[in-house]
Design an enzyme around this catalytic site. Sequence first.
Site, PDB file in Angstrom:
ATOM      1  N   LYS B  74       0.845  -1.197   0.000  1.00  0.00           N
ATOM      2  CA  LYS B  74       0.000   0.000   0.000  1.00  0.00           C
ATOM      3  C   LYS B  74       0.883   1.250   0.000  1.00  0.00           C
ATOM      4  O   LYS B  74       1.963   1.248   0.609  1.00  0.00           O
ATOM      5  CB  LYS B  74      -0.906  -0.050   1.244  1.00  0.00           C
ATOM      6  CG  LYS B  74      -2.016   0.984   1.274  1.00  0.00           C
ATOM      7  CD  LYS B  74      -2.952   0.738   2.474  1.00  0.00           C
ATOM      8  CE  LYS B  74      -4.055   1.758   2.590  1.00  0.00           C
ATOM      9  NZ  LYS B  74      -5.007   1.454   3.676  1.00  0.00           N
ATOM     10  N   SER B 149      -9.869   1.489   2.512  1.00  0.00           N
ATOM     11  CA  SER B 149      -8.953   2.301   1.741  1.00  0.00           C
ATOM     12  C   SER B 149      -7.857   1.493   1.034  1.00  0.00           C
ATOM     13  O   SER B 149      -7.210   2.019   0.129  1.00  0.00           O
ATOM     14  CB  SER B 149      -8.283   3.334   2.648  1.00  0.00           C
ATOM     15  OG  SER B 149      -7.479   2.700   3.619  1.00  0.00           O
ATOM     16  N   SER B 173     -10.342  -1.020   6.596  1.00  0.00           N
ATOM     17  CA  SER B 173      -9.671  -0.778   5.312  1.00  0.00           C
ATOM     18  C   SER B 173      -8.948  -1.970   4.699  1.00  0.00           C
ATOM     19  O   SER B 173      -8.466  -1.878   3.568  1.00  0.00           O
ATOM     20  CB  SER B 173      -8.688   0.391   5.447  1.00  0.00           C
ATOM     21  OG  SER B 173      -9.382   1.608   5.452  1.00  0.00           O
TER      22      SER B 173
END
Lengths: 94, 469
Positions: B74, B149, B173
Amino acid sequence: MVDKEDVQRLAELARINVTEEEKETLAGEMSDIVDFVSQVQEISGDAEPVLEHKNVMREDGEPHEGGIYTEDLLKTAATAKGKNIVVPKIVSND
Amino acid sequence: MINVDDIRAKLLSKELSVEEVVAAASVNAKAKESYGAFLELYDGLEDQITYAQKLIDEKGEDAPMLCGIPIALKDNLLVKGETATAGSQILKGYTCPYDATVVAKLREQGAIFLGRTNMDEFAMGSSTEHSSWQKTLNPVDDTRVPGGSSGGSAAAVGLDIVPIALGSDTGGSIRQPASFCGIVGLKPTYGTVSRYGLMALGSSLDQIGPLTTNVRDAKYLFDAVKGVDIKDATTREGNEVSVSKKMKIGVPRDLMKEGVDPDVLEHFEASLEKLKSEGHEIVDVKFETAKYGIPVYYIVMPAEASANLARYDGVRFGPRVDAKDFNDSFSKTRTEGFGEETRRRILLGTYVLSSGYIDAYYNSAEKARGVMRKELSEIFEDVDVLATPSTAGPAFKFGAKSDPLAMYAQDIFTVPANLTGNPGISVPMGEVERDGVQLPVGIQFIAPHFGEERLFTIASEVTGEEYTK
């Protein structure tokens, strides 16, 4: 209830600029959100401490060699000169 | 779908070299570029490949489990020498000066960093639509969001580009995008995985965890990155949590009375039936504070975010907008650099922490969090795990949740575990049809602190995997 003046004040504290139009929208949205989250005041009962963490200390010894990270860290700054980060003037005359 | 065991077997038998495995992943990533899972594919992987191949050649079976395995990271994890932006313009061009602890661990074990993945700006969102860079499309239906996310990491795994990816989970997330993309996602116990080198959103909530195609790989990746770290004072060792063959599964059905799609509930009940037929006991439990999860979360998280994001001042990292003086430059940099949702949450956090309101909001929320934690630990005196759907529905269309409160409601089943620090896992439990497309949905299990092993055991029964510790 969050009004436009509140938004202006919060924006100043948070160092964010908001336009008149944004103030209007944000005041509406934030009022809805604040209304919604007010429910937390209904909760009662015994609480367990959230954090069981303790302050973790390390031995104050064996430091790394001075300056070995300086160059890499300075590289991430918008402007640097020598071993210093350069920033805009902090105290202004006006 | 690709998985770690298969790739590892081929690496060990020399059917494939590390270089070939990485090349295949790169080709696949480029072929599926239009999905927008990656913000960047890293160049210059030669050293990592050589190192991993050497480990495999020298150690064979004793090579670390993830040696030679391509992984996606990420965009809020620091990889020395590479760019990381947390999905934000305010970090445009930022070059990481060091490795995050999880990255350093994976590097040492010979995992190969394929690239960095798209995310909602500073992890604020549940659809990856708040990324300031690009959209990410759902691997199953490109008219829908991948969740967020960690949407880019979930899509990279869902698209079969990499078998494993790291995400971060502050309110769901990892688990929500895993549910939307038909894969496995684990939010570990708070304090098991070091957050050093993770760009902070809500420091008392954030936890790094795996997104994978199966439960075993989630365990491999969790084992590879966990551990106490002197650089993150919140990391700690937990007591071992027992795992019984036949578990007592608590179901907080009160939470599901409204707002959950009926076909999602059907799959949920069917999964519980299956577990029951395998000898597990299903019981109703009351988890009364859970319904306050979202309001508590949307006080604590913005409060912590507003403090964490104060560091983005245009001085130490990222571009700066110059102006007549420091304060003006500070404000202009932040105004240009932060997106709409980020600004909204910073203002909200500033509000709940301001002197007239801190008792009514922030302090009440922290108290509520303690009450929730107590209730949950009492529930776990009686049951081994809790089960809920991971999300109330399948992946939604782009733009469908433009109202902030509608987007926030996405996290209803996932936020309690962040507020209380418990581990949670989402695994696929079936598919529901929307507009003629079969969309995956996940089931979530929550365990007592440090009870990850319970999660892997029960989750693998849902997916039908062979799983041994």
